[in-house]
Design a protein around this motif. Structure first.
Motif, mmCIF file in Angstrom:
data_model
loop_
_atom_site.group_PDB
_atom_site.id
_atom_site.type_symbol
_atom_site.label_atom_id
_atom_site.label_comp_id
_atom_site.label_asym_id
_atom_site.label_seq_id
_atom_site.Cartn_x
_atom_site.Cartn_y
_atom_site.Cartn_z
ATOM 1 N N HIS A 1 0.811 -1.559 -0.002
ATOM 2 C CA HIS A 1 0.053 0.083 -0.425
ATOM 3 C C HIS A 1 0.773 0.868 0.096
ATOM 4 O O HIS A 1 1.947 1.379 0.787
ATOM 5 C CB HIS A 1 -0.827 0.460 1.319
ATOM 6 C CG HIS A 1 -2.182 -0.914 1.160
ATOM 7 N ND1 HIS A 1 -2.998 -1.326 0.354
ATOM 8 C CD2 HIS A 1 -1.916 -2.186 1.596
ATOM 9 C CE1 HIS A 1 -3.139 -2.729 1.072
ATOM 10 N NE2 HIS A 1 -2.795 -3.258 1.754
ATOM 11 N N PRO A 2 0.855 2.198 -1.574
ATOM 12 C CA PRO A 2 2.208 2.699 -1.088
ATOM 13 C C PRO A 2 1.415 4.520 -0.253
ATOM 14 O O PRO A 2 0.399 4.432 -0.142
ATOM 15 C CB PRO A 2 1.780 3.712 -2.622
ATOM 16 C CG PRO A 2 1.143 2.157 -3.481
ATOM 17 C CD PRO A 2 0.906 1.241 -2.632
ATOM 18 N N GLY B 1 1.992 -2.424 16.212
ATOM 19 C CA GLY B 1 0.978 -2.273 14.601
ATOM 20 C C GLY B 1 0.607 -0.752 14.681
ATOM 21 O O GLY B 1 -0.952 -1.215 13.856
ATOM 22 N N GLN B 2 0.888 0.246 14.810
ATOM 23 C CA GLN B 2 -0.252 1.637 14.220
ATOM 24 C C GLN B 2 1.357 2.062 12.967
ATOM 25 O O GLN B 2 1.765 1.764 12.371
ATOM 26 C CB GLN B 2 0.938 2.346 14.969
ATOM 27 C CG GLN B 2 0.401 2.322 16.869
ATOM 28 C CD GLN B 2 -1.254 2.675 16.913
ATOM 29 O OE1 GLN B 2 -1.658 3.531 15.973
ATOM 30 N NE2 GLN B 2 -1.897 1.447 17.431
ATOM 31 N N TYR B 3 0.348 2.697 11.981
ATOM 32 C CA TYR B 3 0.693 2.742 10.784
ATOM 33 C C TYR B 3 0.708 4.084 10.237
ATOM 34 O O TYR B 3 -0.509 5.110 11.028
ATOM 35 C CB TYR B 3 -0.278 2.194 9.456
ATOM 36 C CG TYR B 3 -0.126 0.833 9.712
ATOM 37 C CD1 TYR B 3 0.609 0.151 8.604
ATOM 38 C CD2 TYR B 3 -0.396 -0.023 10.580
ATOM 39 C CE1 TYR B 3 1.776 -1.016 9.027
ATOM 40 C CE2 TYR B 3 -0.197 -1.863 10.752
ATOM 41 C CZ TYR B 3 1.001 -2.082 9.786
ATOM 42 O OH TYR B 3 1.318 -3.353 9.499
ATOM 43 N N ARG B 4 1.383 4.734 9.323
ATOM 44 C CA ARG B 4 1.739 6.124 9.736
ATOM 45 C C ARG B 4 1.574 6.120 7.815
ATOM 46 O O ARG B 4 2.018 6.143 7.624
ATOM 47 C CB ARG B 4 2.959 6.469 9.862
ATOM 48 C CG ARG B 4 3.165 8.262 9.413
ATOM 49 C CD ARG B 4 4.679 8.708 9.497
ATOM 50 N NE ARG B 4 5.897 8.169 8.988
ATOM 51 C CZ ARG B 4 6.277 8.268 9.378
ATOM 52 N NH1 ARG B 4 7.570 8.621 9.816
ATOM 53 N NH2 ARG B 4 8.005 7.572 7.776
ATOM 54 N N LYS C 1 -4.724 1.714 13.250
ATOM 55 C CA LYS C 1 -4.217 0.301 12.324
ATOM 56 C C LYS C 1 -4.684 0.225 11.251
ATOM 57 O O LYS C 1 -4.461 0.968 10.553
ATOM 58 C CB LYS C 1 -5.319 -0.346 12.483
ATOM 59 C CG LYS C 1 -5.466 -1.290 13.827
ATOM 60 C CD LYS C 1 -7.135 -1.321 14.476
ATOM 61 C CE LYS C 1 -6.979 -2.012 15.592
ATOM 62 N NZ LYS C 1 -8.016 -2.390 16.297
ATOM 63 N N LEU C 2 -3.464 -0.465 9.744
ATOM 64 C CA LEU C 2 -3.573 -0.031 8.358
ATOM 65 C C LEU C 2 -5.050 0.275 7.752
ATOM 66 O O LEU C 2 -4.680 0.375 6.789
ATOM 67 C CB LEU C 2 -2.917 -2.113 8.727
ATOM 68 C CG LEU C 2 -2.888 -2.335 6.993
ATOM 69 C CD1 LEU C 2 -1.406 -1.091 6.491
ATOM 70 C CD2 LEU C 2 -3.050 -3.467 6.503
ATOM 71 N N SER C 3 -5.724 -0.843 8.255
ATOM 72 C CA SER C 3 -7.270 0.006 7.193
ATOM 73 C C SER C 3 -7.426 1.043 7.601
ATOM 74 O O SER C 3 -8.205 1.190 6.396
ATOM 75 C CB SER C 3 -8.579 -1.443 8.344
ATOM 76 O OG SER C 3 -8.784 -1.675 9.248
ATOM 77 N N LEU C 4 -7.282 1.204 8.900
ATOM 78 C CA LEU C 4 -7.789 2.595 9.067
ATOM 79 C C LEU C 4 -7.285 3.701 8.867
ATOM 80 O O LEU C 4 -7.067 4.507 7.654
ATOM 81 C CB LEU C 4 -7.498 3.091 10.305
ATOM 82 C CG LEU C 4 -7.991 4.976 10.812
ATOM 83 C CD1 LEU C 4 -9.194 4.639 10.395
ATOM 84 C CD2 LEU C 4 -7.921 4.797 12.130
ATOM 85 N N ALA C 5 -5.335 2.904 7.814
ATOM 86 C CA ALA C 5 -4.550 4.299 7.497
ATOM 87 C C ALA C 5 -4.536 4.162 6.110
ATOM 88 O O ALA C 5 -4.823 5.512 5.221
ATOM 89 C CB ALA C 5 -2.940 3.470 7.269
#
Length: 211
Positions: free
Chosen positions: A3-4, A14-17, A34-38
């Motif tokens: 996911h670019p 487990g936290q995504y920027r 979370k990944l899905s939210l990011a």
């Protein structure tokens, strides 16, 4: 994952920027959650940026206060522990000025709301409501949807700390319930029964059913 513009930060947390460039070409980085939210938040940002680049002025002129608020909640605000309270504050502001174009929102609108609330609410409650909209408008300025926040020219009430714990009487609770929208009464009842702070309430209400 592939996911670019979405990276785990720090690795293993487990936290995504999310990493992107706004409509004016400035690089932006935000830790969302979370990944899905990011992934979802970055896609929403990119859609808005593409619209602004294609129709820069037209899109801004159509943008309403409600859209700014909902965009804020869908972005960084959605990952906050106080998200449940933010939703309450959002609904209050949407009912008051949600239909206004964000560029038409003035300090006078905000001061009128604040003055009305100050006549019947504690200073800290008023400050929390005003601070929520200030954050949402600041994000709109950052993302190029607004030149300047009208909240910057509004003086918020000072926070007050009380030395003694004050307990609600049964009569106080009855008056509070009568003045509270039905859909939000379980939130207030939970707060009364537990005495938890707002952030703690938001966390525990996801796990404990309120009757």
């Amino acid at each position: 994952h592939d996911h670019p513009g979405v990276h785990e930060h720090p690795p293993g947390s487990g936290q995504y920027r999310i990493d992107y460039y706004d409509a004016e070409g400035r690089r932006r980085r935000e830790v969302v959650g979370k990944l899905s939210l990011a992934i979802r938040v970055r896609e929403q940002y990119m859609t808005r940026i593409r619209e602004m680049q294609r129709f820069p002025r037209a899109s801004r002129e159509r943008l309403t206060v409600q859209q700014v608020i909902e965009s804020y909640l869908a972005g960084a605000g959605a990952s906050k522990r106080s998200a449940a309270w933010d939703r309450i504050y959002a609904d209050l502001w949407i009912a008051l000025v949600g239909g206004l174009r964000v560029e038409a929102l003035t300090p006078s609108h905000l001061e009128t709301a604040q003055a009305e609330w100050r006549r019947r609410l504690a200073p800290n409650t008023v400050r929390n409501r005003m601070s929520f909209l200030r954050r949402a408008l600041s994000v709109a300025v950052r993302d190029g949807h607004l030149d300047a926040s009208p909240m910057a020219r509004v003086e918020l009430p000072r926070s007050e700390t009380t030395g003694a714990i004050q307990h609600l009487s049964l009569e106080d609770e009855s008056r509070l319930r009568a003045a509270t929208p039905r859909r939000w009464w379980p939130v207030f009842k939970f707060a009364i029964l537990t005495g938890l702070r707002q952030a703690e309430q938001a966390t525990r209400m996801r796990m404990v059913p309120v009757r």
